[in-house]
Design an enzyme around this catalytic site. Sequence first.
Site, PDB file in Angstrom:
ATOM      1  CG  ASP A  27      -8.987  -8.836   4.285  1.00  0.00           C
ATOM      2  OD1 ASP A  27      -9.427  -8.218   5.269  1.00  0.00           O
ATOM      3  OD2 ASP A  27      -7.772  -8.967   4.055  1.00  0.00           O
ATOM      4  CD  GLU A 183      -9.025  -0.995   6.504  1.00  0.00           C
ATOM      5  OE1 GLU A 183      -7.903  -0.825   6.012  1.00  0.00           O
ATOM      6  OE2 GLU A 183      -9.201  -1.547   7.609  1.00  0.00           O
TER       7      GLU A 183
END
Length: 508
Positions: A27, A183
């Site tokens: 991420d 997302e």
Amino acid sequence: MRVSSTPSISEKGSTVDNPVIPGFHPDPSVCRVGEDYYLACSSFEYFPGVPIFHSRDLVHWTQIGNALDRPGQLRLPLDSPSSGGIYAPTLRHHDGRFWLIVTNVSGDGNLLFTATDPAGPWSDPVRLPGVQGIDPDLAWDEDGTCWCTTAGVGQIRIDPRTGETFGPSRRLWSGAPGAKAPEAPHLYRIGDYWYLLIAEGGTERCHGVSIARGRTPDGPFEPCPANPILTHRGTDHPIQNTGHADLVQAPDDSWWMVLLGVRPGGGTPGWHVLGRETFLVPVEWADGWPVVGELSVSMPAPGWPLRPRPAVPVRDDFDLSEPAPHWVSLRHRPPEACTTKERAGWLTLRARGGSLDETDVTFLGRRQQHLSCRVRALVDVGDGRGGLAVRLDEQHHYDIEVSSGEVRVRARIGPSNTVVATRPAPSGPVVLRVEVAAVSALNDARTGPDTVTFGIEEPDGTLVEMAALDGKYLSTEVAGGFTGRVIGMFAGAGSVHFDWFDYEPAAH
């Protein structure tokens, strides 16, 4: 002193190696200030949380700290599960400060931190009770309004200094029709448009990156006709699960994307053991849309001088008063349980939980960053019990431990918890050794990605092998979750002392 444990990306003529930050560093979120780049990653159940990296060339990265390094910033209850904790940060620089927004799914929700120096210290958290959803993003428009966009993809205006929200959350865009899990949103003003970059398809093999654009930060947004602009779904590419990206512009006006990906190994379905890693890929622009270049394990070098960094030493002699930034513990790190001050030049771990099966075990480890590596440590257990562990979670780990005159190798695989080998321990301190070797040939479709070998080391350096275990059982495809392997030291009973710890890559 031997060095090279932190991967320095090797230049091969005009190419560099990917991933640029190997191992469990998922991420990624990146920002640039002048000629300096800063990057943050998720940390889940590990303390300290959110590693912060610095680079001058987008290729060579050095960890300069962890943003959440105090209990007041990072609360991870002992019953919080593995792959809980801290999800998906966004790191930005605005108005002379660094801003970091994250989600603690184990209790505190969305939190915002600031710093003038990204190496720290970072502020105490500003709580954001009005912001719902994971993967929060921050963007400021021309009049200073701050927009927070979250997985879903929803958006709300916030005051980042107080945490106050204004109005209801609005749904902006849900990605491609039928694609699950929109997302990792990031919102940017680039030229005449606001661009909304997202991940979709889930963070497994169907992961991808898509983008939309609009005239205002709150939309409406039109999707790029070429979506997804990056995915390796349905291919046999060596880099899979590509997604959760962030864009950054270099001083020469070129554009780049950092993103997560995995490197599966072995047979079918392919097992990745290092977790989701940070990769780099160039981006061009055509007709007002980003066009992502080829993502590969060997990519053309950027068009500027590369600036390699000194590597972390292979050996940590535990001469510092605090562990270096790359060392992590599980959920918290009480000073009395992990100290270099009890015995000069030694790390002392004091047991809490009795084994790696328990959430409160005393553990100090570092991310495995190479497909093949060797780990060694000189351990003095005295009347205690402890050793080395290769950990994915409480139900998936391999350990070698010493106690009561015996060395044991233990394998925890789901409900199975087995001592696979024992032998008498030599008197006094003993060198424990773990070797991870990536497979070079497939015996059949079920061949695992690597072999994890445990043993003790003779004074002349000879390995006395005790067990060689299939590494696929310490993979995400078997265990589930969002993390990767962490290799380190633990205490299961009493006080256990470690004189040094070596981590070095090996050929594969």
